[in-house]
Enzyme design. Sequence first.
Site, PDB file in Angstrom:
ATOM      1  N   LYS A 198       0.837  -1.195   0.000  1.00 49.45           N
ATOM      2  CA  LYS A 198       0.000   0.000   0.000  1.00 49.45           C
ATOM      3  C   LYS A 198       0.876   1.250   0.000  1.00 49.45           C
ATOM      4  CE  LYS A 198      -3.435   2.353   2.823  1.00 49.45           C
ATOM      5  NZ  LYS A 198      -4.403   2.295   3.917  1.00 49.45           N
ATOM      6  N   GLU A 252      10.529  -4.636   4.521  1.00 45.80           N
ATOM      7  CA  GLU A 252      10.591  -6.042   4.120  1.00 45.80           C
ATOM      8  C   GLU A 252      10.289  -6.180   2.625  1.00 45.80           C
ATOM      9  OE1 GLU A 252       8.912  -4.857   6.726  1.00 45.80           O
ATOM     10  OE2 GLU A 252       8.842  -6.291   8.387  1.00 45.80           O
ATOM     11  N   HIS A 284      -4.823 -33.434  16.961  1.00 43.38           N
ATOM     12  CA  HIS A 284      -3.676 -34.260  17.335  1.00 43.38           C
ATOM     13  C   HIS A 284      -2.514 -33.408  17.822  1.00 43.38           C
ATOM     14  CE1 HIS A 284      -5.654 -37.835  15.726  1.00 43.38           C
ATOM     15  NE2 HIS A 284      -6.191 -36.972  14.875  1.00 43.38           N
ATOM     16  N   LYS A 336       9.214  -0.926  14.275  1.00 39.81           N
ATOM     17  CA  LYS A 336       9.815  -0.572  12.975  1.00 39.81           C
ATOM     18  C   LYS A 336      10.886   0.491  13.160  1.00 39.81           C
ATOM     19  CE  LYS A 336       5.630  -1.103  10.141  1.00 39.81           C
ATOM     20  NZ  LYS A 336       4.645  -0.376   9.345  1.00 39.81           N
ATOM     21  N   GLY A 348      -4.828  -1.821   4.885  1.00 38.30           N
ATOM     22  CA  GLY A 348      -4.016  -2.937   4.398  1.00 38.30           C
ATOM     23  C   GLY A 348      -4.669  -4.293   4.623  1.00 38.30           C
ATOM     24  N   ARG A 349      -5.171  -4.532   5.838  1.00 37.21           N
ATOM     25  CA  ARG A 349      -5.734  -5.857   6.157  1.00 37.21           C
ATOM     26  C   ARG A 349      -7.135  -6.041   5.592  1.00 37.21           C
ATOM     27  NH1 ARG A 349      -4.759  -2.568  10.304  1.00 37.21           N
ATOM     28  NH2 ARG A 349      -6.427  -1.875  11.679  1.00 37.21           N
ATOM     29  N   GLU A 406      -4.815  -6.810  14.786  1.00 38.19           N
ATOM     30  CA  GLU A 406      -4.323  -5.482  14.397  1.00 38.19           C
ATOM     31  C   GLU A 406      -5.474  -4.477  14.473  1.00 38.19           C
ATOM     32  OE1 GLU A 406      -0.803  -4.809  11.567  1.00 38.19           O
ATOM     33  OE2 GLU A 406      -2.493  -4.250  10.317  1.00 38.19           O
TER      34      GLU A 406
END
Length: 536
Positions: free
Chosen positions: A197, A203, A372, A501, A255-256, A341
Site C-alpha cells: 500500500k 521487508e 492431534h 519498525k 491494508g488488512r 491489528e
Amino acid sequence: MQNIFDDLIAYQKTVADRSILDLFENDKRAGGFTAEAGGFVFDYSKTNMDERARELLLGLLETQGVAAKRDAMFSGQPINETEGRAVLHVALRDLDREILVEGVNVVAEVRATLDRMEAFAEDLRAGRYTGQGGKITDIVNIGIGGSDLGPAMATIAMAPFHDGPRCHFVSNVDGAHIADVLKGLNPQTTLVIVASKTFTTIETMTNAETARAWMAKDVADPAKQFAALSTSADKTSAFGIDASRVFGFEDWVGGRYSMWGPIGLSLMIAMGADNFRAFLKGAADMDAHFISADWAENLPALLALTGIWHNQICGYTTRAVLPYEQRLARLPAYLQQLEMESNGKRVSMDGGDLPYHSGPVVWGEPGTNGQHAFYQLIHQGTRVIPCEFLVGLRGFEPDLAHQHLLLVANCLAQSEALMVGRSLAEATQIMRSKGLEGDECDRQARHRVFPGNRPSTTLVYDQLTPHVLGGIVALYEHRVFVEGAILGINSYDQWGVELGKELALALSPVLEGAAEGAGKDPSTLSLAARFKAANA
Ligand code: F6P
C-alpha cells in the site's frame, strides 16, 4: 454502555456455573440460538449465552450506536479518526452503488481499476502478456501483512478453481524466504508483483530489490516482468515499473482489508476474473445482509456479540478458530491480523483508557490436524478457550466423500465433547470395565475426566466456492467492526506496529558496527554484540 456492561458482568456471574447442556432442556434452544442467511448457518447454541444475556448484548448494539457507525462506514465518513480517513473496503465489492468521498463517486474509479486488472490477468493467463521466455508460468507476490495474508490465504482456499500460473508468496525479510521461493523458478517466465500500500515497507522493498537482481541475471529488461499494487504512483514509478502494470487504490482501503482490490491480483490471476467477481459478490452479499438484517438475525453482529460475551464478559482471553477445511489452513493467520491489528487497542476513540479488555488472542489450525496437537489443552486444560468451528457440508473430491464424512463427524464430535464432557462416574465405569478397582481405578479415572461445559460456535456453509469465501471473509471483517464499535475503539489504525519498525531502523547501524547504540538498554546491546561477533 458501562451500565449494560456491568449488568452483563453481574448476570454472567449468576450463570457462570450452570451447565450449557441443561440449556437444551428448552427444546427451542438449538433453533433459537442458530441464525441462517445467504447459505450460512451460525450455531451459537453451545455457549452459555441465554435469552437474557442475548437481550443485554443486543442492547449494547443500541447504546453504542453500532447501526449509525455502520452507516457512517458504508457512506464514506472518515471513521478512521486517528488517520483522518474513510474506511471503504466495501466500495471495492459493492460495484453497483455510488459512494461519495469528498464529493467524488469512488466506485467509478474502483470499477475502472478492476477492469484494468481483469484485462491484465486475462492477457497473462491467455499468454498475450508474456515474459522474455514466453508464457508466464509463475507469479511471485512480494508483500507483507495485509499485502500478503489475504491473497496467500485465498489462493490456497481456492485451489479447486486455480487454473492459472503457479502463485508464490514472499513476505518475510528473512532472506531464506525469497531464496527458497526463487530457487525453483525460471526468471524468464516469472512475473513479480510488488504489493505494498505504502511502497515503503522495508521487508517488501528489500525483497523487491532482491527479486529484481535475481531477474536481471537472466532477463534483459526485468522491469517488464514486474507489476505493482500500491496507493503511491510516484514510488512505483521511481522503482521503474511502467504505469500500465501499476494498479492503484486509495488510502481509504486499510491494508488488512485490501484483498478485494488490486492486492487480490495474484488471486485473480490464479482463478480468473469470473471467479474473482464471484468472490467479490459473496462479500457484497454479506455486506447487504449486514446492512439490512435485524440485529437478532445478523450474522456479523451475532458473531461479534458471542466474541464480546466470551472475551470481555466471561474473561476468556483467547479464541481458537478451527476450520474443518484443509484449504482454509491460513485462515487463522489471516484472522490474526484482521482481528488483532484491528481490535488490539488500549485507548478509546476519545483518547481515554479502555475500561475493558481489548480484543482476544486469535489462533488456530485446521481440523483434524489440531486435534492431534493442541486440543488436549482445549479439552482438559485449566483455562476455557472458546472454539469457533467452520465446516463445509460438501467437499470438492467426489471420490473421497467418505473422507469428507469423517471430517464432518470429527468437527461435530469436538463441539459435542467440549460441551458434554465425560463425568468422573462415567470415567470410573470405563476403568472398572478394564478391571481396575479401588484407589488405582479412581486415580486413572480422574485423568480421563472431561469437564465439558466448554463453549463453541459452528459456522456451516455448503461448499468453499469463491462466493462462499468472499462471504466468510466479509463476515469476519464486519464482526471485527461490530466488536470495535461496541468497545469504542478505532479498528482501522495500527499505531502499535510502529515503534518496533523505528527501533529496527535505529538498530541496523548498531549491528553493522557503524553506531555504538548510545541509550540502548544493556540486554539489547549484549544481544547486538553477539550478532557482531558471529558475523565479524
Ligand atoms: O506493519 C503493519 C502494516 O502496516 C500492516 O497494517 C500492513 O498490512 C502491512 O504493514 C504492509 O503494509 P504495506 O502494504 O504498506 O507494505
